[in-house]
Design a protein around this motif. Structure first.
Motif: not given
Length: 149
Positions: A56-75
């Protein structure tokens, strides 16, 4: 009369911190969520002004922090043992600073008491980047930035 107690980041190593303490070190700058390019010959890392689609570019926080590695395997999940090895962590990153034995800057939310000071100090990527949804991967080199990171 109560005794002055040092903050946890001054008394504990990164590996001694609780999960909550560890997570609170993130200042919300968003720099780690930028797409980076590495020169395969020199190992030099270049930041771009292109952010992960989950940021989230305004909040500078991940929109799906808990699932980020599932959604972005390179995270990358940052862990205490990895901090000193990751060359691309920004110079202002609390994890890097503490691993190097340095103090948190005045604008860090744990020091200032506000999650806005990172933005007010101009450290965050707020209003400086675009989502990768709008950039073809082959165009990333056109988005390399020369920020002091």
């Amino acid at each position: 009369m109560s005794e002055f107690q040092e903050p946890f980041w001054k008394t504990k190593s990164l590996s001694q911190m609780t999960h909550e303490e560890w997570e609170s070190l993130c200042d919300g700058c968003g720099l780690c969520c930028l797409r980076k390019l590495e020169d395969m010959d020199t190992g030099e890392v270049f930041y771009t002004d292109v952010a992960c689609f989950l940021l989230d570019i305004k909040k500078c926080r991940c929109k799906s922090y808990q699932n980020r590695t599932l959604l972005v395997p390179t995270c990358m999940i940052l862990e205490p043992a990895k901090v000193k090895e990751i060359r691309w962590l920004p110079k202002t990153c609390a994890y890097r600073l503490l691993a190097e034995g340095k103090e948190l800057p005045w604008w860090h939310p744990l020091r200032s008491g506000s999650d806005q000071t990172v933005h007010e100090a101009g450290i965050s990527i707020r209003d400086k980047v675009i989502s990768e949804k709008y950039v073809h991967p082959e165009q990333l080199t056109d988005h390399i930035v020369e920020w002091e990171i």
